[in-house]
Design an enzyme around this catalytic site. Sequence first.
Site, mmCIF file in Angstrom:
data_model
loop_
_atom_site.group_PDB
_atom_site.id
_atom_site.type_symbol
_atom_site.label_atom_id
_atom_site.label_comp_id
_atom_site.label_asym_id
_atom_site.label_seq_id
_atom_site.Cartn_x
_atom_site.Cartn_y
_atom_site.Cartn_z
ATOM 1 N N ASN A 89 0.771 -1.144 0.060
ATOM 2 C CA ASN A 89 -0.205 -0.218 0.386
ATOM 3 C C ASN A 89 1.025 0.979 -0.117
ATOM 4 O OD1 ASN A 89 -2.010 2.011 0.309
ATOM 5 N ND2 ASN A 89 -2.760 1.270 2.806
ATOM 6 N N LYS A 117 -0.319 4.302 0.035
ATOM 7 C CA LYS A 117 -0.313 5.842 0.986
ATOM 8 C C LYS A 117 -0.181 6.590 -0.470
ATOM 9 C CE LYS A 117 -0.197 3.653 4.727
ATOM 10 N NZ LYS A 117 -0.126 3.087 6.149
ATOM 11 N N HIS A 164 -9.439 1.279 5.206
ATOM 12 C CA HIS A 164 -8.150 1.621 5.891
ATOM 13 C C HIS A 164 -8.502 2.341 7.316
ATOM 14 C CE1 HIS A 164 -3.699 2.505 7.185
ATOM 15 N NE2 HIS A 164 -3.601 1.186 6.592
ATOM 16 N N GLU A 207 -6.758 4.426 8.121
ATOM 17 C CA GLU A 207 -6.404 5.906 7.810
ATOM 18 C C GLU A 207 -7.831 6.947 7.395
ATOM 19 O OE1 GLU A 207 -2.508 4.996 5.646
ATOM 20 O OE2 GLU A 207 -2.038 4.851 7.333
ATOM 21 N N GLU A 239 -4.830 -4.826 10.831
ATOM 22 C CA GLU A 239 -4.208 -3.882 10.716
ATOM 23 C C GLU A 239 -3.967 -3.699 12.200
ATOM 24 O OE1 GLU A 239 -2.314 -2.522 6.726
ATOM 25 O OE2 GLU A 239 -3.179 -1.370 7.525
ATOM 26 N N GLY A 298 2.833 2.240 11.295
ATOM 27 C CA GLY A 298 3.665 3.502 10.315
ATOM 28 C C GLY A 298 4.565 3.604 11.705
ATOM 29 N N SER A 337 3.801 -1.827 10.268
ATOM 30 C CA SER A 337 5.451 -2.462 10.552
ATOM 31 C C SER A 337 5.843 -3.659 9.988
ATOM 32 C CB SER A 337 5.919 -2.202 11.760
ATOM 33 O OG SER A 337 5.200 -0.561 11.738
HETATM 34 P P1 13P Z 1 3.075 0.582 7.532
HETATM 35 O O1 13P Z 1 3.734 -0.919 7.137
HETATM 36 O O2 13P Z 1 3.840 1.471 6.939
HETATM 37 O O3 13P Z 1 3.387 -0.086 8.945
HETATM 38 O O4 13P Z 1 1.721 0.193 6.722
HETATM 39 C C1 13P Z 1 1.091 -0.307 7.447
HETATM 40 C C2 13P Z 1 -0.145 -0.306 6.433
HETATM 41 O O5 13P Z 1 -1.540 0.357 7.107
HETATM 42 C C3 13P Z 1 -0.514 -0.981 5.459
HETATM 43 O O6 13P Z 1 -2.016 -0.715 5.259
#
Ligand code: 13P
Length: 252
Positions: free
Chosen positions: A9, A11, A95, A97, A167, A173, A213
Amino acid sequence: MATPLIAGNWKMHMTINQAASLVLKIRDAIKGVHDVEVVVAPPFTALHHINYLLAETPIQLCGQDVFWEKNGAYTGELSPEMLKDVGCHYVIIGHSERRQHFHETDENVNKKLLASLKEGLKPILCVGESLEQRESGKAISIIRKQVAEGLKNVSHGHMKDVVVAYEPIWAIGTGKTAKPEQAEDIHNGIRELLYDMFNLEAVKETRLIYGGSVKANNIDDIMAQPNIDGVLVGGASLSAEEFARIVRFEKT
Ligand code: 13P
């Protein structure tokens, strides 16, 4: 066992040129890999160009979000048909976010998921708890609710196309990965719920993947868990070398 799914992803990163360069490096770095499904979710602006670059490769494209209507006066939105049209096979839905910054509810998530399945797009339904929810012992109940509401009215026949991504918000992150056993525990809970909601036959190919992560140095331990069928990778998917190592995880 279902084919493992490794999805990146990206982003809100990468101009079209940067995205093109990254995907070509990934393509070369994973040559010869088989028995793994590899998916990338670039920003919408890069989809068309990347679709062209990925022709003749096994890497599949994924949208990062979608709207549930077919078309109409919905400024800024994209329909499942438009994502299919630009070459997507998958779409990330719900997601954390988007739930956090764009106030997406389980109801919105469910509408997006149903509309995507109807159009033949495979949804990656994201669920996960906050640190506060985990510390107060509510993780599994929060996740069960997100899964149950996200998958409401999905037919048994569609469940083979559904991917659920666990997740934990506190692991995204942050460099903090859920311990493989913690993730496995939640995956078991999700699997049990799926058996209750559908039946064994309908969900035997439904993949449960982990995100938060995921890096080259922890992928092997994560993939060693029996109920983890793949990963959704954020930051580490922006490096071709790191992502390729994740795709080439050691099978134990
Ligand atoms: P990270 O791997 O940067 O922690 O992000 C995970 C994520 O949100 C994948 O959709």
